[in-house]
Every structure is written in C-alpha cells, then in structure tokens.
Design a protein around this motif. Sequence first.
Motif, PDB file in Angstrom:
ATOM      1  N   UNK A 187      28.374  43.567  33.932  1.00  0.00           N
ATOM      2  CA  UNK A 187      28.378  44.032  32.487  1.00  0.00           C
ATOM      3  C   UNK A 187      28.022  43.410  31.999  1.00  0.00           C
ATOM      4  N   UNK A 188      26.968  42.008  33.033  1.00  0.00           N
ATOM      5  CA  UNK A 188      26.173  41.281  32.184  1.00  0.00           C
ATOM      6  C   UNK A 188      24.519  41.763  31.459  1.00  0.00           C
ATOM      7  N   UNK A 193      24.252  39.329  25.521  1.00  0.00           N
ATOM      8  CA  UNK A 193      24.347  37.608  25.415  1.00  0.00           C
ATOM      9  C   UNK A 193      26.121  37.110  26.427  1.00  0.00           C
ATOM     10  N   UNK A 194      27.236  36.519  25.899  1.00  0.00           N
ATOM     11  CA  UNK A 194      27.988  36.421  26.276  1.00  0.00           C
ATOM     12  C   UNK A 194      28.619  38.071  26.124  1.00  0.00           C
ATOM     13  N   UNK A 195      29.084  38.858  25.473  1.00  0.00           N
ATOM     14  CA  UNK A 195      30.068  39.746  24.714  1.00  0.00           C
ATOM     15  C   UNK A 195      30.919  40.232  25.652  1.00  0.00           C
ATOM     16  N   UNK A 196      29.957  41.112  26.451  1.00  0.00           N
ATOM     17  CA  UNK A 196      31.048  41.586  27.970  1.00  0.00           C
ATOM     18  C   UNK A 196      32.034  40.411  27.866  1.00  0.00           C
ATOM     19  N   UNK A 245      27.687  34.256  34.127  1.00  0.00           N
ATOM     20  CA  UNK A 245      27.006  35.226  34.495  1.00  0.00           C
ATOM     21  C   UNK A 245      25.464  35.632  33.269  1.00  0.00           C
ATOM     22  N   UNK A 246      25.186  34.969  32.820  1.00  0.00           N
ATOM     23  CA  UNK A 246      24.170  34.193  32.262  1.00  0.00           C
ATOM     24  C   UNK A 246      22.836  34.711  33.773  1.00  0.00           C
ATOM     25  N   UNK A 247      23.582  33.725  34.961  1.00  0.00           N
ATOM     26  CA  UNK A 247      22.257  33.352  36.219  1.00  0.00           C
ATOM     27  C   UNK A 247      22.166  35.100  36.947  1.00  0.00           C
ATOM     28  N   UNK A 248      23.438  35.917  36.618  1.00  0.00           N
ATOM     29  CA  UNK A 248      24.042  37.158  37.755  1.00  0.00           C
ATOM     30  C   UNK A 248      22.679  38.163  36.923  1.00  0.00           C
ATOM     31  N   UNK A 249      21.656  37.509  35.633  1.00  0.00           N
ATOM     32  CA  UNK A 249      21.568  38.784  35.293  1.00  0.00           C
ATOM     33  C   UNK A 249      20.058  38.348  35.929  1.00  0.00           C
ATOM     34  N   UNK A 250      19.292  37.578  36.793  1.00  0.00           N
ATOM     35  CA  UNK A 250      18.295  37.329  37.866  1.00  0.00           C
ATOM     36  C   UNK A 250      18.181  36.791  38.918  1.00  0.00           C
ATOM     37  N   UNK A 251      19.326  36.330  39.189  1.00  0.00           N
ATOM     38  CA  UNK A 251      20.031  35.796  40.525  1.00  0.00           C
ATOM     39  C   UNK A 251      20.699  36.998  41.527  1.00  0.00           C
TER      40      UNK A 251
END
Length: 315
Positions: A187-188, A193-196, A245-251
């Motif tokens: 979803x991210x 952003x955090x829309x999803x 959610x933000x972290x999982x974009x790069x982790x």
Amino acid sequence: MSTVNTPSATSGSSATTPVPPRGPGRFGSLGPVGLVLAGGVSVQFGGALAVTLMPRAGALGVVTLRLVAAAVVLLLFCRPRLRGHSRADWGTVIAFGIALGGMNSLFYEAVARIPLGPAVTLEVLGPLALSVVSSRRLVNVVWATLALGGVFLLGGGGFGGLDPAGMGFALGAGVMWAAYIVFSARTGRRFPQADGLALAMAVAALLVLPLGIASSGGRLIVPTTVGLGAAVAVLSSVLPYTLELLALRDLPAATFAILMSLDPALAATAGLLILGQSLSATEAAAIALVIAASIGAVRTQVGSSSKTTVTTLDA
C-alpha cells in the motif's frame, strides 16, 4: 511498485535511466529503523491505556473505538483521493484494511482471555515466521531464531494452562500481523504519503463497527470512553501505523518483521512505567535476547545499504 537491487531503474514503459547509489545521509539506514522503533513505543504505551479502557467497553468495543477514531483522524488529515486508482490499488488497500481489522480484533479477544505477555509472545510468531520465509539471507534465520527464544522466555518458557481460545486468537492475530506487514508495504508503494493507510483504516473501521455495536452498544458513546478511545487510536493506530508504513518503503519486510520482535520488550517497559509491573530475571534475559536479535537485524540492514536500491513501476 516493487523494490529491487540493480544499477538502473525502469520508468514508464521502456525508458531506462541510471540511478546513482543513495548516500548514507545523516542517519544512514537507521532512519527507517528509527521509525519502526518509535512506532513500537507508541503502540505499546497505547496498549497499556487500552487495558484500562477494556472494562468500560469490552474487547470489541475498544477495537471499534480505536479503529473508528483512527479512521476519522487519518481521513481528515490525509484527504485521500478516491479517483485515479486502479483495481489492483483498491484490492491492495482493501486487503490491508482486512488485515488491520483482523489483527486488532483477534488480539484484543486474546488479551480478554489470556495474560498480555503470552498473548504478545504468540502474536509475534507471525512476523517471525514471515521473516524466515521471506528472507534470502541465511543470517536472518539466526536472528529470527534468537528472537524466537526470547519471546518464548518472555512467555514464561511455556504456555500450559492457558485458555485454548485465547491462544487461538493470539495466533490468528499473528497471522494477520504478517499479512499487515506485506500489505502495508504494498500500500505504501501504491499510494502517496499516508493516503493508502487512511483508506485501509476506513475499511477496517467499517468491518469492525457492526461487531462493536452488537457487543458494547451504548457504552461506545459515553464521553469519557470516547475520549480514552481516541487517545488509544492516536497512540496505537494513527502514529505507529503511519511511521511503519513510511519505514516499509525502504526497509525489507524480513528486517521489519524481526524488529517487530521488540514489541514484547517494549510492552514490558510500558508495563513497568505505567502499570508498575516489575521484571523477573527470566523476563530480563528474554528482553536481552530480543534486543540482540534486533541489533543483528539492524546490522544486516546497514550492511546491505551499500547496494543500490531503486524502485520500478509494476505493469
């Protein structure tokens, strides 16, 4: 979208553009790790508050208040677009919402039947299993095994005498937690952003709302209960889920899942500071094992940061 390690990225249909390696930045790869840890602290202190709310509203009532309040806050703050998304985008966000609702509902049903420590321990088995299954590096199996030993120690070395239904709910929450990790990452990458997250939280709230009304009825609209439920929503849903959610974009999902094994240790800390619960020698040893596993996971992530990470659009 998907993340791959390659010296180039594909954008659109055919254009290929070289992508330079990312610099370490001020905090290097500890940025997403820090987001995950901050989210863990928030959710565990929110959980301590939820324990005090459960006698007022019941397990499903607490879940309903938490998810509905979180959905309202996120929808007002993010104001996500409803148009311009593909069928696959909506399928992903709905699956994410189901995972959110299921994870929260099953966990609170578990803690209504068995103590918090064993419930968290059993729930963590879901992300740990995901870390082993999804990992492509043998060293992650070592960290997962070490963390697994820690969470079992935290559960007292065994689960005899626990209510079978409570154990089943906790294990089910672990399965949904693993699904949450997978669909949160997807979803991210599909929504800005955090829309999803806002849309998924709305899906989860709509799914749980009828159950909460049937279970708790008028207790859900008592002003004090609503206020406490809103506080639980911010601490246990809005803040941690946004950070994760933000972290999982790069982790990587495997590293994230191992970091989630810190939750029993964070829960013990919240219990000590808020509820006055002291730690036994066994619990301290368990926390040490979990922290050691998490440090190993962080070192593995730092070591892999020298590779180029790029993002490509799925068809």
